[in-house]
Motif scaffolding. Structure first.
Motif, mmCIF file in Angstrom:
data_model
loop_
_atom_site.group_PDB
_atom_site.id
_atom_site.type_symbol
_atom_site.label_atom_id
_atom_site.label_comp_id
_atom_site.label_asym_id
_atom_site.label_seq_id
_atom_site.Cartn_x
_atom_site.Cartn_y
_atom_site.Cartn_z
ATOM 1 N N GLN A 183 73.102 30.426 82.403
ATOM 2 C CA GLN A 183 74.460 30.976 82.310
ATOM 3 C C GLN A 183 75.240 31.265 83.401
ATOM 4 N N PHE A 184 74.216 32.116 84.237
ATOM 5 C CA PHE A 184 74.792 32.530 85.488
ATOM 6 C C PHE A 184 75.288 31.347 86.350
ATOM 7 N N PHE A 185 74.321 30.281 86.632
ATOM 8 C CA PHE A 185 75.026 29.242 87.152
ATOM 9 C C PHE A 185 75.852 28.358 86.816
ATOM 10 N N SER A 186 75.909 28.281 85.427
ATOM 11 C CA SER A 186 77.133 27.560 84.509
ATOM 12 C C SER A 186 78.391 28.331 84.840
ATOM 13 N N GLN A 201 72.741 20.560 89.795
ATOM 14 C CA GLN A 201 72.764 19.692 91.286
ATOM 15 C C GLN A 201 72.674 20.738 92.210
ATOM 16 N N PHE A 202 73.069 22.071 91.788
ATOM 17 C CA PHE A 202 73.343 23.169 92.981
ATOM 18 C C PHE A 202 72.183 23.539 93.586
ATOM 19 N N GLY A 226 69.627 21.733 94.138
ATOM 20 C CA GLY A 226 68.879 20.627 94.618
ATOM 21 C C GLY A 226 69.604 20.309 95.981
ATOM 22 N N ASN A 227 70.838 20.601 96.110
ATOM 23 C CA ASN A 227 71.677 20.357 97.257
ATOM 24 C C ASN A 227 71.280 21.535 98.084
ATOM 25 N N LEU A 228 71.210 22.679 97.920
ATOM 26 C CA LEU A 228 70.830 23.741 98.768
ATOM 27 C C LEU A 228 69.466 23.526 99.265
ATOM 28 N N GLY A 229 68.367 23.020 98.548
ATOM 29 C CA GLY A 229 67.433 22.564 98.892
ATOM 30 C C GLY A 229 67.478 21.454 100.116
ATOM 31 N N ALA A 230 68.220 20.533 99.922
ATOM 32 C CA ALA A 230 68.217 19.458 100.788
ATOM 33 C C ALA A 230 69.030 20.279 102.178
ATOM 34 N N ILE A 231 70.020 20.863 102.024
ATOM 35 C CA ILE A 231 70.561 21.562 103.158
ATOM 36 C C ILE A 231 69.741 22.443 103.954
ATOM 37 N N THR A 232 68.526 23.123 103.221
ATOM 38 C CA THR A 232 67.595 23.772 103.909
ATOM 39 C C THR A 232 66.830 22.880 104.731
ATOM 40 N N VAL A 233 66.115 21.779 104.061
ATOM 41 C CA VAL A 233 65.318 20.902 104.830
ATOM 42 C C VAL A 233 65.744 20.155 105.881
ATOM 43 N N TYR A 234 67.130 19.561 105.709
ATOM 44 C CA TYR A 234 67.485 18.854 106.763
ATOM 45 C C TYR A 234 68.288 19.562 107.942
ATOM 46 N N GLY A 235 68.785 20.737 107.286
ATOM 47 C CA GLY A 235 69.273 21.706 108.226
ATOM 48 C C GLY A 235 68.256 22.345 109.251
ATOM 49 N N ASN A 236 67.033 22.807 108.694
ATOM 50 C CA ASN A 236 65.974 23.208 109.412
ATOM 51 C C ASN A 236 65.480 22.062 110.632
ATOM 52 N N GLN A 237 65.514 20.940 109.994
ATOM 53 C CA GLN A 237 65.028 19.454 110.994
ATOM 54 C C GLN A 237 66.101 19.341 111.919
ATOM 55 N N SER A 238 67.409 19.463 111.667
ATOM 56 C CA SER A 238 68.558 19.323 112.579
ATOM 57 C C SER A 238 68.289 20.413 113.763
ATOM 58 N N LEU A 239 67.995 21.687 113.212
ATOM 59 C CA LEU A 239 68.111 22.880 114.129
ATOM 60 C C LEU A 239 66.836 22.942 115.199
ATOM 61 N N GLN A 240 65.984 22.156 114.834
ATOM 62 C CA GLN A 240 64.676 22.203 115.587
ATOM 63 C C GLN A 240 64.268 20.876 116.488
ATOM 64 N N ARG A 241 64.764 19.809 115.852
ATOM 65 C CA ARG A 241 64.813 18.513 116.476
ATOM 66 C C ARG A 241 65.986 17.968 116.842
ATOM 67 N N SER A 242 66.665 16.958 116.135
ATOM 68 C CA SER A 242 67.863 16.377 116.269
ATOM 69 C C SER A 242 68.449 16.341 115.033
ATOM 70 N N VAL A 243 69.807 16.126 115.072
ATOM 71 C CA VAL A 243 70.763 16.078 113.712
ATOM 72 C C VAL A 243 70.167 15.086 112.828
ATOM 73 N N ALA A 244 69.823 15.453 111.521
ATOM 74 C CA ALA A 244 69.137 14.736 110.775
ATOM 75 C C ALA A 244 69.989 13.718 109.842
ATOM 76 N N TRP A 245 70.765 13.004 110.647
ATOM 77 C CA TRP A 245 71.646 11.735 109.940
ATOM 78 C C TRP A 245 70.782 10.860 109.239
ATOM 79 N N GLN A 246 69.543 10.465 109.814
ATOM 80 C CA GLN A 246 69.048 9.327 109.160
ATOM 81 C C GLN A 246 68.227 10.048 107.868
ATOM 82 N N GLY A 247 67.625 11.214 107.950
ATOM 83 C CA GLY A 247 67.154 11.738 106.720
ATOM 84 C C GLY A 247 68.092 11.896 105.575
#
Length: 245
Positions: free
Chosen positions: A3-6, A44-45, A47-68
């Motif tokens: 209900q909170f997320f809704s 979706q909320f 799920g998107n936060l999870g993807a941002i965390t995964v690819y944001g972390n990869q971008s900060l450590q390596r290179s911008v994760a456009w491919q992922g």
């Protein structure tokens, strides 16, 4: 918790829904806006936060994760397009059958985020498996497949809001125009907008690989641990929300 997320979703999406309905004369724009509304939907909320965390972390450590990110969005496009074509050919009676399976598929997202979080925290490693976007160069193909599957699996978890947006609002509009088969693509990109914006800002401010290049791998490892904790918390909250829903 659901209900909170809704309530958060309704607060964000109400003006966007009105905009989407007002632009139905331009179906591709309307589909994209409805996708943005879908990005704020409870299912979706996280799920998107999870993807941002995964690819944001990869971008900060390596290179911008456009491919992922590209393969992640491609996974979303494949699912939405496949469902759209299914409705197109089979008809609306398939909705009732699909509605029985979506809640169970949605329950997979939380445990998936927990597994990825534990992996990033170093509780276990993958030797010959999908590495969810964080992978050695020689495993690049598997990493792309991992991104694609993550996008697809996160998309399959429909909640009532997404079901209404896609099957009740988007698909009738898609069946009314000759090029309706491509509207789910615009919808899928709309649902991915938060991920695209997050990676875009990392790229725009030239933060790609910054923590490793300027501060060494030690700080990069700290960033990964923080990302792992965030994913673990998101996964636990998501599991509590949808396994109790």
């Amino acid at each position: 918790m659901y209900q909170f997320f809704s309530e958060i979703s309704n607060l964000i999406s109400r003006p966007l829904i009105n905009m989407g309905l007002q632009t139905m004369g331009i179906p591709m724009l309307s589909a994209f806006i409805l996708g943005i509304v879908g990005a704020a939907a409870p299912c979706q909320f996280t799920g998107n936060l999870g993807a941002i965390t995964v690819y944001g972390n990869q971008s900060l450590q390596r290179s911008v994760a456009w491919q992922g990110v590209f393969f992640f969005i491609l996974g979303k496009i494949a699912v939405f397009s496949g469902l759209g074509l299914l409705i197109w050919f089979v008809g609306n009676e398939v909705n009732e059958t699909l509605m029985l399976y979506f809640p169970w598929i949605r329950k997979v997202v939380g445990p998936t985020l927990i597994i990825i979080g534990l992996f990033m925290l170093g509780f276990f490693t993958f030797s010959k498996a999908i590495s969810f976007g964080i992978f050695p160069e020689k495993f690049k193909v598997k990493g792309n497949l991992g991104a694609f599957l993550m996008g697809a699996s996160f998309t399959l978890g429909f909640c009532p809001t997404m079901f209404t947006l896609f099957f009740v609002t988007l698909m009738p509009m898609a069946t009314a125009v000759p090029y309706g088969a491509i509207l789910p693509v615009f919808f899928a990109v709309g649902t991915s907008l938060p991920v695209l914006l997050a990676i875009f800002f990392i790229w725009y401010f030239e933060l790609g690989g910054k923590f490793v290049k300027k501060s060494g791998r030690k700080l990069g490892a700290v960033v990964q641990k923080i990302a792992g904790v965030l994913l673990l918390v998101l996964g636990i909250l998501d599991t509590i929300t949808y396994w109790g829903y």
